[in-house]
Design a protein around this motif. Structure first.
Motif, PDB file in Angstrom:
ATOM      1  N   TYR A  36      33.326  -7.314  35.544  1.00  0.00           N
ATOM      2  CA  TYR A  36      31.997  -7.564  36.089  1.00  0.00           C
ATOM      3  C   TYR A  36      31.553  -8.971  35.704  1.00  0.00           C
ATOM      4  O   TYR A  36      31.980  -9.540  34.709  1.00  0.00           O
ATOM      5  N   GLN A  38      27.804 -11.013  35.176  1.00  0.00           N
ATOM      6  CA  GLN A  38      26.365 -10.794  35.052  1.00  0.00           C
ATOM      7  C   GLN A  38      25.663 -12.137  34.910  1.00  0.00           C
ATOM      8  O   GLN A  38      25.943 -12.915  33.993  1.00  0.00           O
ATOM      9  N   GLN A  42      19.935 -10.398  35.349  1.00  0.00           N
ATOM     10  CA  GLN A  42      20.335  -9.637  36.528  1.00  0.00           C
ATOM     11  C   GLN A  42      21.283  -8.511  36.146  1.00  0.00           C
ATOM     12  O   GLN A  42      21.721  -8.401  35.016  1.00  0.00           O
ATOM     13  N   SER A  43      21.549  -7.690  37.123  1.00  0.00           N
ATOM     14  CA  SER A  43      22.435  -6.560  36.885  1.00  0.00           C
ATOM     15  C   SER A  43      23.888  -7.000  36.920  1.00  0.00           C
ATOM     16  O   SER A  43      24.197  -8.168  37.131  1.00  0.00           O
ATOM     17  N   LEU A  44      24.767  -6.056  36.727  1.00  0.00           N
ATOM     18  CA  LEU A  44      26.195  -6.349  36.738  1.00  0.00           C
ATOM     19  C   LEU A  44      26.717  -6.338  38.161  1.00  0.00           C
ATOM     20  O   LEU A  44      26.392  -5.448  38.948  1.00  0.00           O
ATOM     21  N   LEU A  46      30.165  -6.089  40.239  1.00  0.00           N
ATOM     22  CA  LEU A  46      31.583  -5.771  40.140  1.00  0.00           C
ATOM     23  C   LEU A  46      32.397  -6.848  40.842  1.00  0.00           C
ATOM     24  O   LEU A  46      32.146  -7.177  41.998  1.00  0.00           O
ATOM     25  N   PHE A  91      28.265 -14.578  32.284  1.00  0.00           N
ATOM     26  CA  PHE A  91      28.631 -13.563  31.295  1.00  0.00           C
ATOM     27  C   PHE A  91      29.587 -12.607  31.987  1.00  0.00           C
ATOM     28  O   PHE A  91      29.230 -11.999  33.000  1.00  0.00           O
ATOM     29  N   ILE A  93      31.955  -9.246  31.800  1.00  0.00           N
ATOM     30  CA  ILE A  93      32.086  -8.002  31.038  1.00  0.00           C
ATOM     31  C   ILE A  93      33.188  -7.142  31.650  1.00  0.00           C
ATOM     32  O   ILE A  93      33.259  -7.002  32.872  1.00  0.00           O
ATOM     33  N   PHE A 107      32.422  -0.072  27.953  1.00  0.00           N
ATOM     34  CA  PHE A 107      32.331  -1.506  28.168  1.00  0.00           C
ATOM     35  C   PHE A 107      32.696  -2.326  26.942  1.00  0.00           C
ATOM     36  O   PHE A 107      32.446  -1.914  25.796  1.00  0.00           O
ATOM     37  N   GLY A 110      31.522  -8.294  26.189  1.00  0.00           N
ATOM     38  CA  GLY A 110      31.237  -9.403  27.092  1.00  0.00           C
ATOM     39  C   GLY A 110      31.737 -10.741  26.575  1.00  0.00           C
ATOM     40  O   GLY A 110      31.945 -10.933  25.370  1.00  0.00           O
TER      41      GLY A 110
ATOM     42  N   GLY B  42      27.597  -6.305  25.415  1.00  0.00           N
ATOM     43  CA  GLY B  42      28.038  -5.502  26.541  1.00  0.00           C
ATOM     44  C   GLY B  42      27.160  -4.283  26.712  1.00  0.00           C
ATOM     45  O   GLY B  42      26.075  -4.189  26.145  1.00  0.00           O
ATOM     46  N   LEU B  43      27.622  -3.351  27.504  1.00  0.00           N
ATOM     47  CA  LEU B  43      26.841  -2.151  27.784  1.00  0.00           C
ATOM     48  C   LEU B  43      27.328  -0.982  26.936  1.00  0.00           C
ATOM     49  O   LEU B  43      28.525  -0.748  26.796  1.00  0.00           O
ATOM     50  N   PHE B  88      20.126   0.257  31.902  1.00  0.00           N
ATOM     51  CA  PHE B  88      20.626   0.300  33.273  1.00  0.00           C
ATOM     52  C   PHE B  88      20.943   1.743  33.660  1.00  0.00           C
ATOM     53  O   PHE B  88      21.596   2.468  32.907  1.00  0.00           O
ATOM     54  N   PHE B 102      25.154  -0.276  39.748  1.00  0.00           N
ATOM     55  CA  PHE B 102      24.112  -0.400  38.742  1.00  0.00           C
ATOM     56  C   PHE B 102      22.764  -0.734  39.360  1.00  0.00           C
ATOM     57  O   PHE B 102      22.683  -1.428  40.375  1.00  0.00           O
ATOM     58  N   GLY B 103      21.729  -0.253  38.698  1.00  0.00           N
ATOM     59  CA  GLY B 103      20.386  -0.713  39.005  1.00  0.00           C
ATOM     60  C   GLY B 103      20.164  -2.081  38.397  1.00  0.00           C
ATOM     61  O   GLY B 103      21.041  -2.631  37.725  1.00  0.00           O
ATOM     62  N   SER B 104      18.978  -2.611  38.605  1.00  0.00           N
ATOM     63  CA  SER B 104      18.672  -3.971  38.147  1.00  0.00           C
ATOM     64  C   SER B 104      18.385  -4.040  36.658  1.00  0.00           C
ATOM     65  O   SER B 104      18.340  -5.117  36.079  1.00  0.00           O
TER      66      SER B 104
END
Lengths: 116, 112
Positions: A36, A38, A42-44, A46, A91, A93, A107, A110, B42-43, B88, B102-104
């Motif tokens: 991903y 990022q 903002q969101s990730l 793909l 970034f 990830i 995950f 990153g 990371g997540l 998220f 994913f959402g924002s």
């Protein structure tokens, strides 16, 4: 629990150089890994899906010759940003999905890439 | 198409409960997830719920799923300053080769 290690955590490079990022599943075998990108706040997004022993599947708009993905083993996938330019700064990830547990992704921490 | 939406910001007082909401549009979602991201990291998978469940509780976390309204929420009880992060929600679709949408992200700020 499942641990995904991503290295390096941060890299600064000059424009035109290539950078390799590693993603390792430490305590499980990952038949599928994901990369991903990022952007700040903002969101990730793909970029590609990496399957062990086969070619990666890239999302629309992602240049496969620019972002080379290799998934040579069940525990390691690499992303190489070739001929990096400042706009590649982001970034990145990775995530890994255990073969026996579908629909779960773990995950990495990153990699912050800065291209000067 | 796939679309996952969240409100961008939420502020709560330490000790209060936090409720983070998420809506999705694709009714073929099989799993729905909540991830936590701390700055520069990371997540972290917090919890997930299968689409045939209505509720799942895990210590301070409670996930509610309203499949009819395509609404997912995460409740954090007794919110602590260490809970400050971006949360998220994500969905996984049937036959999607495990891809997540994913959402924002919702920035949760816990005030002392």
């Amino acid at each position: 629990g499942a641990v995904v290690s991503q290295h390096p955590s941060r890299v600064i490079c000059k424009s035109g150089t290539s950078v390799k990022i590693e993603c390792r599943s430490l305590d499980f075998q990952a038949t599928t890994m994901f990369w991903y990108r990022q952007f700040p706040k903002q969101s990730l997004m793909l970029m590609a899906t990496s399957n062990e022993g086969s070619k990666a599947t890239y999302e629309q708009g992602v240049e496969k010759d620019k972002f080379l993905i290799n998934h040579a083993s069940l525990t390691l996938s690499t992303l190489t940003v070739t001929s990096a330019h400042p706009e590649d700064s982001s970034f990145y990830i990775c995530s890994a999905s255990p073969g026996q547990v579908k629909n779960i992704q773990y995950f990495g921490a990153g990699t912050r890439l800065s291209v000067l | 198409g796939e679309d996952v939406e969240q409100s961008l910001f939420l502020s709560v007082r330490e000790g209060d409960s936090s409720v983070i909401n998420c809506t999705y549009t694709d009714s073929s979602s099989t799993y729905l997830y909540w991830y936590k991201q701390e700055p520069g990291a990371g997540l972290q998978l917090l919890t997930y719920i299968f689409s045939n469940m209505d509720m799942k509780q895990d210590q301070r976390l409670t996930v509610l799923l309203n499949k009819k309204d395509k609404h997912l929420s995460l409740r954090i009880a007794d919110t602590q300053t260490g809970d400050s992060a971006i949360y998220f929600c994500a969905e996984s679709l049937t036959g999607s080769a495990r891809q997540l949408t994913f959402g924002s992200g919702t920035q949760l700020t816990v005030l002392p």
